[in-house]
Design a protein around this motif. Structure first.
Motif, PDB file in Angstrom:
ATOM      1  N   THR A  13     -25.470   2.954  10.330  1.00 51.64           N
ATOM      2  CA  THR A  13     -26.388   2.595  11.295  1.00 51.64           C
ATOM      3  C   THR A  13     -27.199   1.394  10.977  1.00 51.64           C
ATOM      4  N   HIS A  37     -22.306   2.036  -2.620  1.00 54.63           N
ATOM      5  CA  HIS A  37     -21.889   2.457  -4.356  1.00 54.63           C
ATOM      6  C   HIS A  37     -20.407   2.021  -4.758  1.00 54.63           C
ATOM      7  N   GLY A  48     -27.073   0.497  -4.454  1.00 55.86           N
ATOM      8  CA  GLY A  48     -25.781   0.672  -3.976  1.00 55.86           C
ATOM      9  C   GLY A  48     -25.860   0.811  -2.311  1.00 55.86           C
ATOM     10  N   VAL A  50     -25.895   0.190   1.905  1.00 51.56           N
ATOM     11  CA  VAL A  50     -25.113  -0.955   2.763  1.00 51.56           C
ATOM     12  C   VAL A  50     -26.335  -1.133   3.882  1.00 51.56           C
ATOM     13  N   PRO A  51     -26.402  -2.419   4.544  1.00 51.29           N
ATOM     14  CA  PRO A  51     -25.368  -3.262   4.224  1.00 51.29           C
ATOM     15  C   PRO A  51     -26.026  -4.177   3.184  1.00 51.29           C
ATOM     16  N   GLU A  62     -30.642  -5.059   1.886  1.00 54.05           N
ATOM     17  CA  GLU A  62     -31.815  -4.493   2.859  1.00 54.05           C
ATOM     18  C   GLU A  62     -31.522  -5.259   4.179  1.00 54.05           C
ATOM     19  N   SER A  63     -31.351  -4.176   5.133  1.00 53.65           N
ATOM     20  CA  SER A  63     -31.155  -4.734   6.505  1.00 53.65           C
ATOM     21  C   SER A  63     -32.201  -5.664   7.080  1.00 53.65           C
ATOM     22  N   LYS A  64     -33.553  -5.332   6.875  1.00 46.47           N
ATOM     23  CA  LYS A  64     -34.525  -6.009   7.454  1.00 46.47           C
ATOM     24  C   LYS A  64     -34.628  -7.402   6.853  1.00 46.47           C
TER      25      LYS A  64
HETATM   26  N1  LIG Z   1     -33.437   0.233   3.125  1.00 46.13           N
HETATM   27  C1  LIG Z   1     -32.068   0.082   3.631  1.00 46.13           C
HETATM   28  C2  LIG Z   1     -31.236   1.576   3.651  1.00 46.13           C
HETATM   29  C3  LIG Z   1     -29.758   1.368   3.802  1.00 46.13           C
HETATM   30  C4  LIG Z   1     -29.324   2.609   3.928  1.00 46.13           C
HETATM   31  O1  LIG Z   1     -29.788   3.804   3.575  1.00 46.13           O
HETATM   32  N2  LIG Z   1     -27.953   2.723   4.098  1.00 46.13           N
HETATM   33  C5  LIG Z   1     -27.056   4.113   3.963  1.00 46.13           C
HETATM   34  C6  LIG Z   1     -25.879   3.775   5.081  1.00 46.13           C
HETATM   35  S1  LIG Z   1     -26.425   3.880   6.755  1.00 46.13           S
HETATM   36  C7  LIG Z   1     -26.431   4.151   2.832  1.00 46.13           C
HETATM   37  O2  LIG Z   1     -26.111   3.092   1.917  1.00 46.13           O
HETATM   38  N3  LIG Z   1     -26.488   5.379   2.285  1.00 46.13           N
HETATM   39  C8  LIG Z   1     -25.887   5.604   0.882  1.00 46.13           C
HETATM   40  C9  LIG Z   1     -26.985   6.048  -0.071  1.00 46.13           C
HETATM   41  O3  LIG Z   1     -28.205   5.976   0.171  1.00 46.13           O
HETATM   42  O4  LIG Z   1     -26.711   6.194  -1.157  1.00 46.13           O
HETATM   43  C10 LIG Z   1     -31.815  -0.713   4.458  1.00 46.13           C
HETATM   44  O5  LIG Z   1     -32.271  -1.076   5.528  1.00 46.13           O
HETATM   45  O6  LIG Z   1     -30.803  -1.588   4.466  1.00 46.13           O
END
Ligand SMILES: N[C@@H](CCC(=O)N[C@@H](CS)C(=O)NCC(=O)O)C(=O)O
Length: 216
Positions: A13, A37, A48, A50-51, A62-64
């Motif tokens: 997402t 990761h 680790g 994404v994105p 960090e998406s923001k």
């Molecule tokens: N705060 C981060 C959250 C990113 C996030 O949680 N991405 C998920 C995929 S939607 C991820 O990488 N999950 C793997 C994990 O948390 O180890 C952002 O806004 O980019």
């Protein structure tokens, strides 16, 4: 100018948020679908996740933060308003979704369906049943928020809307959240309206393997 590289799998997402920002602003970008990761991601994100993004010699996680960088660096429609109240409301809704609702709606609820952890290989009903009341509450909260001006942050399309749409897209497909969204008339109308945007349509992720098998 170097091409923006967004690194992360299409079904994520948060990765979709960064891609939608590029699409809205018509920023040429490449998607590199490295998973969380992986060495590519770990080199940029300390945890680790994404994105992550590369733009020439500039790396960001960090998406923001990525969305803010793209919005400030490239021409095209402003996705984070400059008017103080609109800007703050946009920030508020991104923060509410990222710090609370993502935990309920995605991590506790959706991921239990998508990656079932029950002993029989099915979703763990105990976990799902426990989180459903909060899922319904948060969907109703979004419903009330968009009922006012047709968007999350007032009466215009912003990053706050981009940030929530990929989550709503998944929630519509699962029983309890799907029913709650159908009952939330303003939110359903909001979703249907925003889902017609090219930025959303051009970033639809592929179906997960289990759903592909059912669809064929
Ligand atoms: N705060 C981060 C959250 C990113 C996030 O949680 N991405 C998920 C995929 S939607 C991820 O990488 N999950 C793997 C994990 O948390 O180890 C952002 O806004 O980019």
């Amino acid at each position: 100018m170097p091409v923006v590289e967004i690194v992360g799998p299409a079904p994520s997402t948060y990765t979709r948020v960064a891609r939608m920002v590029c699409e809205e602003k018509q920023i040429p970008y490449e998607l590199k679908q490295s998973p969380p990761h992986s060495p590519d991601v770990d080199a940029i994100h300390p945890f680790g996740k994404v994105p992550v993004m590369r733009h020439g010699d500039f790396e960001l996680c960090e998406s923001k933060a990525i969305s803010t960088y793209l919005d400030l660096s490239f021409p095209g429609p402003k996705l984070i308003p400059t008017e103080p109240r609109q800007a703050a409301l946009t920030e508020q809704w991104v923060s509410l979704v990222n710090t609370k609702m993502d935990g309920t709606l995605v991590r506790s609820y959706l991921l239990n369906y998508v990656f079932p952890k029950g002993s029989d290989g099915k979703p763990d009903r105990t976990v799902i049943d426990a989180v459903v009341p909060e899922v319904e509450k948060e969907i109703q909260l979004l419903d009330r928020a968009v009922a006012k001006g047709g968007f999350l942050a007032g009466d215009s399309f912003t990053l706050a809307d981009i940030n929530v749409m990929p989550i709503l897209a998944y929630l519509r497909n699962f029983p309890e959240s799907g029913a709650a969204i159908t009952a939330a008339k303003s939110l359903s109308a909001y979703y249907d309206r925003l889902a017609t945007r090219p930025s959303f349509r051009n970033t639809v992720p592929p179906l997960p393997p289990r759903q592909q098998a059912k669809a064929s």
